[in-house]
Design an enzyme around this catalytic site. Structure first.
Site, PDB file in Angstrom:
ATOM      1  N   LYS A   1       0.863  -1.175   0.000  1.00  0.00           N
ATOM      2  CA  LYS A   1       0.000   0.000   0.000  1.00  0.00           C
ATOM      3  C   LYS A   1       0.903   1.229   0.000  1.00  0.00           C
ATOM      4  CE  LYS A   1      -3.913   1.940   2.643  1.00  0.00           C
ATOM      5  NZ  LYS A   1      -4.823   1.706   3.787  1.00  0.00           N
TER       6      LYS A   1
ATOM      7  N   SER B   1      -9.676   1.751   2.748  1.00  0.00           N
ATOM      8  CA  SER B   1      -8.799   2.555   1.923  1.00  0.00           C
ATOM      9  C   SER B   1      -7.744   1.727   1.186  1.00  0.00           C
ATOM     10  CB  SER B   1      -8.088   3.618   2.774  1.00  0.00           C
ATOM     11  OG  SER B   1      -7.266   3.004   3.755  1.00  0.00           O
TER      12      SER B   1
ATOM     13  N   SER C   1      -9.874  -0.748   6.918  1.00  0.00           N
ATOM     14  CA  SER C   1      -9.319  -0.639   5.571  1.00  0.00           C
ATOM     15  C   SER C   1      -8.592  -1.862   5.034  1.00  0.00           C
ATOM     16  CB  SER C   1      -8.386   0.560   5.476  1.00  0.00           C
ATOM     17  OG  SER C   1      -9.159   1.717   5.367  1.00  0.00           O
TER      18      SER C   1
HETATM   19  N1  GLN Z   1     -13.288   4.042   6.303  1.00  0.00           N
HETATM   20  C1  GLN Z   1     -12.590   4.429   7.495  1.00  0.00           C
HETATM   21  C2  GLN Z   1     -12.166   5.871   7.391  1.00  0.00           C
HETATM   22  O1  GLN Z   1     -12.412   6.439   6.405  1.00  0.00           O
HETATM   23  C3  GLN Z   1     -11.422   3.538   7.756  1.00  0.00           C
HETATM   24  C4  GLN Z   1     -10.234   3.849   6.930  1.00  0.00           C
HETATM   25  C5  GLN Z   1      -9.042   3.030   7.316  1.00  0.00           C
HETATM   26  O2  GLN Z   1      -9.165   1.993   7.975  1.00  0.00           O
HETATM   27  N2  GLN Z   1      -7.882   3.536   6.950  1.00  0.00           N
HETATM   28  O3  GLN Z   1     -11.598   6.427   8.270  1.00  0.00           O
END
Ligand code: GLN
Length: 483
Positions: free
Chosen positions: A76, A151, A175
């Protein structure tokens, strides 16, 4: 070769069916050919990969062994990678070449893994759809009109499209697990402190945790083995021995007590997903598990608490991107204030700016007690709920997401609608617990995930249950049409 799992690749490399260089070349060609359809990579590191592959082949020829030696990985794009652009999906870091390797990157490289590239992601890991990336949205290989989740959407889509067998992701509120669910993968968020955060660009430091995405639990075990461990450079890393995760895979499930939180099956959950979750429970019962209903009474407060704490920490973490030291700088600033304002205003996208504003507000004098302190109190209640539940059960099971993957753009003008998709995943981050999502069926041709949660440092139990489940089901083996 692109259809092989990590475990199969390990066997193929060990018995010399192919070399790492051959495998790497084949996968790089496939990335070039297929990725334009899904946009899962931000950078392809061809020269680095081929060099690492040759080095891995030389190490093997010299007698070295190891499941990850010569196997492919992509990170990532928030794991710092020496000399390689590490963009965090943001215009702010489009020109940033990391001057060092994140601990996760270094550990996997030492184990001999070959880095094919850096995967697309929501900007600064904020999102659940991978639509907020400066490099464009990622498409779900199961249906190119749908989101892959976020994400870590690029990490998930790349594996789902069989570009490579495994990737790294990070999970602040879901995410890893949510994109795994939406693309038919197995994804594991480890216990907070299990995997070093050093060199992992911070979103919300008390919630962020890196982990593996792959098709099978067996592959997640191999990858977690390479990622986990104490790191003196991360002050929240925990000095606990790392168990042999592959050895844990085949444990018996006889008498395993599984809790189903009644709050997970209420309004908001697609009834077709509820059915698939119940079907997965039946399979585990056949394997010897016993099921009981439990309650996590404070779950309804999790989204509001998370969406105060995460932006608060983000507003602090992202203050370092000021246009002065690294990253984007605006053209011809009039003075220092103009430099700050325009560099940040032009460098950050809408969702990141929204979160910085929410977080700064929640931390400001007069509001700190009303919002941030309150959210931290709720966080403790949520953790206490889990501790009480784990007195009675060994594992908690439920849906990973309330809905399957939605259409691109469907929630982009309604941030709260997207936040609600995190309802089942964020509690594990607030409590610091490990969680895993595994494939459990399809709704309208789109994958559905089941989430397993375990007590601290019981990643082995999660992998064990998922592996046994994957031996009696074939959801995880299904590939999207055309890939
Ligand atoms: N969807 C969540 C957010 O937008 C989690 C994102 C993540 O785990 N990085 O914060």
């Amino acid at each position: 070769m692109h259809e092989l799992t990590l475990a199969e690749i390990a066997r193929g490399l060990a018995d010399k069916s192919f070399s790492s260089e051959e495998l790497t070349g084949a996968l790089l060609a496939r990335v070039k050919q297929i990725d334009p359809q899904i946009n899962s990579f931000i950078s392809v590191t061809e020269a680095l990969a081929l060099g690492q592959a040759r080095a891995a082949d030389a190490r093997r020829a010299a007698g070295e062994t190891g499941a990850l030696l010569g196997a492919p990985i992509a990170h990532k794009d928030l794991f710092c990678t020496l000399g390689v652009r590490t963009s965090c999906g943001s215009k702010m870091l489009d020109n940033f070449k990391a001057p060092y390797d994140a601990t996760v990157v270094a550990k996997l490289a030492e184990a001999g893994m070959v880095t094919l590239g850096k995967t697309n992601m929501d900007e600064f890991a904020m999102g659940s759809a991978n639509e907020s990336s400066h490099y464009g949205a990622v498409k779900n290989p199961w249906n190119l009109e749908h989101v892959p989740g976020g994400s870590s959407g690029g990490s998930a889509a790349a594996v789902a499209a069989r570009l490579l067998p495994a990737t790294t992701g990070t999970d602040t509120g879901g995410s890893i697990r949510q994109p795994a669910a939406l693309t038919n993968l197995t994804g594991l968020k480890p216990t907070y402190g299990r995997v070093s955060r050093w060199g992992m660009i911070a979103y919300a430091s008390s919630l962020d945790q890196g982990g593996p995405l792959a098709r099978t639990a067996e592959d997640c075990a191999l990858l977690l083995q390479g990622m986990a461990g104490f790191d003196a450079k991360d002050s929240t890393s925990i000095d606990e021995p790392v168990p042999d995760y592959s050895a844990a895979l085949n444990g018996s499930l006889q008498g395993l007590r599984i809790g189903l939180p009644k709050e997970y099956f209420g309004a908001g959950l697609d009834p077709r997903i509820a059915e698939l979750v119940q079907a997965s429970v039946k399979e585990l019962e056949k394997l010897g598990a016993v099921v009981k209903e439990i309650s996590l009474p404070n779950m309804q407060h999790a989204i509001p608490a998370y969406y105060v704490i995460a932006p608060a920490e983000a507003s602090s973490n992202l203050s370092r991107f000021d246009g002065v030291r690294f990253g984007y700088r605006c053209e011809a600033p009039k003075d220092l204030t103009d430099l700050y304002k325009r560099s940040r205003g032009e460098g950050f996208g809408t969702e990141v700016q929204r979160r910085i504003m929410v977080g700064t507000y929640a931390l400001s004098a007069g509001y700190y007690d009303a919002y941030y302190v309150k959210a931290q109190q709720i966080r403790r209640l949520i953790k206490n709920d889990f501790m009480a539940a784990f007195n009675d059960v060994d594992l908690i099971l439920g849906p990973t997401t309330p809905n399957p993957a939605w259409k691109l753009g469907a929630k982009s003008s309604d941030p709260v609608a997207a936040y609600l998709e995190d309802v089942y995943t964020i509690t594990a981050n607030l409590a610091g617990l490990p969680g895993l999502s595994m494939p459990a069926g399809f709704v309208d041709g789109l994958p559905v995930g089941v989430q397993l949660l375990a007590p601290y440092f019981q990643e082995g139990r999660l992998l064990n249950v998922a592996h046994r489940y994957q031996q009696v089901t074939d959801w995880h083996t299904r590939a999207p049409n055309g890939f």
